[in-house]
Write a protein that holds these residues in place. Sequence first.
Motif, short mmCIF file in Angstrom:
data_model
loop_
_atom_site.label_atom_id
_atom_site.label_comp_id
_atom_site.label_asym_id
_atom_site.label_seq_id
_atom_site.Cartn_x
_atom_site.Cartn_y
_atom_site.Cartn_z
N THR A 83 0.83 -1.21 0.00
CA THR A 83 0.00 0.00 0.00
C THR A 83 0.87 1.25 0.00
O THR A 83 0.61 2.21 -0.74
CB THR A 83 -0.92 0.00 1.24
N TRP A 84 1.90 1.24 0.84
CA TRP A 84 2.79 2.39 0.94
C TRP A 84 3.49 2.66 -0.39
O TRP A 84 3.58 3.81 -0.85
CB TRP A 84 3.82 2.13 2.04
N CYS A 85 4.00 1.60 -1.03
CA CYS A 85 4.72 1.76 -2.31
C CYS A 85 3.80 2.31 -3.40
O CYS A 85 4.18 3.20 -4.17
CB CYS A 85 5.31 0.42 -2.75
N LEU A 86 2.58 1.78 -3.48
CA LEU A 86 1.64 2.23 -4.50
C LEU A 86 1.29 3.71 -4.32
O LEU A 86 1.19 4.46 -5.30
CB LEU A 86 0.37 1.38 -4.45
N TYR A 87 1.12 4.12 -3.07
CA TYR A 87 0.73 5.50 -2.82
C TYR A 87 1.88 6.47 -3.10
O TYR A 87 1.70 7.49 -3.78
CB TYR A 87 0.25 5.65 -1.38
N HIS A 88 3.05 6.16 -2.59
CA HIS A 88 4.14 7.12 -2.67
C HIS A 88 4.74 7.21 -4.07
O HIS A 88 5.36 8.23 -4.41
CB HIS A 88 5.22 6.79 -1.64
N GLU A 89 4.56 6.18 -4.89
CA GLU A 89 5.10 6.27 -6.25
C GLU A 89 4.04 6.67 -7.27
O GLU A 89 4.33 7.40 -8.21
CB GLU A 89 5.72 4.93 -6.66
N HIS A 90 2.81 6.21 -7.07
CA HIS A 90 1.77 6.45 -8.08
C HIS A 90 0.54 7.16 -7.54
O HIS A 90 -0.41 7.37 -8.29
CB HIS A 90 1.35 5.11 -8.72
N GLY A 91 0.53 7.49 -6.25
CA GLY A 91 -0.62 8.19 -5.69
C GLY A 91 -1.86 7.33 -5.58
O GLY A 91 -2.98 7.85 -5.48
N ILE A 92 -1.69 6.01 -5.58
CA ILE A 92 -2.82 5.08 -5.53
C ILE A 92 -3.16 4.80 -4.06
O ILE A 92 -2.29 4.41 -3.28
CB ILE A 92 -2.49 3.77 -6.25
#
Length: 295
Positions: free
Chosen positions: A102-111
């Motif tokens: 979740t953290w990776c998706l948000y911080h790289e792609h704003g998901i």
Amino acid sequence: MARIRSHPLYELWYPQVVILQDNDAAIKHLDDIYPDIPKEGDTVGISITLTHTNNIRLVSICHGESIYTFDIKLMGAFPPRLRGLLEDEDVVKIGHGIINITWCLYHEHGIKLVMGGEISRLHRISDASNRNIGEPFNNPVLLSAIAERWLDKTIDNDYIQCRWVDKFELVHYKQASAVAGVVGQSYHAIRESNPVDSVANKYWIFTSVEHATGTVLGRCEQFPLHSLADGSCIEPLRMATDRIRATLTEADLHAQRIGIQTNVERQYRHIVRLCEDIERAVHTYDHSVEEAHEQ
């Protein structure tokens, strides 16, 4: 359980694996796994593969007997329909280390991934061996242990931690796909073996993550059976209720000595009810400890 020799992770998985490297193919196959009107409670297994710079290279989705692996780097952008799937509140996304995903998706792609389930937590809730009782419930369980317990397979953990630079070969895509596959199939094996619905989803599924503070929303951080070894808060509660009851009794006796006709417990009935609630909770804890020791 019959043990087999250790295998590279990708050799354990033989359903249809679809590798997607362009947006047109992604749109076509996303229509298969993400219908226009998703059914509430649908589940997919998910895994991500990072580069050596901690950027997302692959996103793998396990749905039914198929695994779809999206090469985000070759696509050039994150597929909007895949983003929609990850942000859909009606679809549970189950992963191993789901908070990190979740953290990776948000911080790289704003998901903002929502309705994320952690397979380690579900495993601990459903594993009748109670081998993890007393360990912090948040501690992850190795994916190899989960596969061994629910899929009767032995895998090499080293493969799960691999990260590649730029040159991806077929074996790398298979490896990434297999992680999502093991997660997805372990979930279904657990569901078949245990009445998971009887355990509140709040113990292993979060509704969302507040990324500004890192707060996980909608999920209980402790599952009662796995907190039994930590009884540090129980004895103070037991002593506190004893002191309250002793104080009420002393007040009642004092009132009688000075000739006041009163019933202190009735007068302070809210405090008495609070004591009763705490005593019931402590009794439940004691009973759970006894059951765990018997098992």
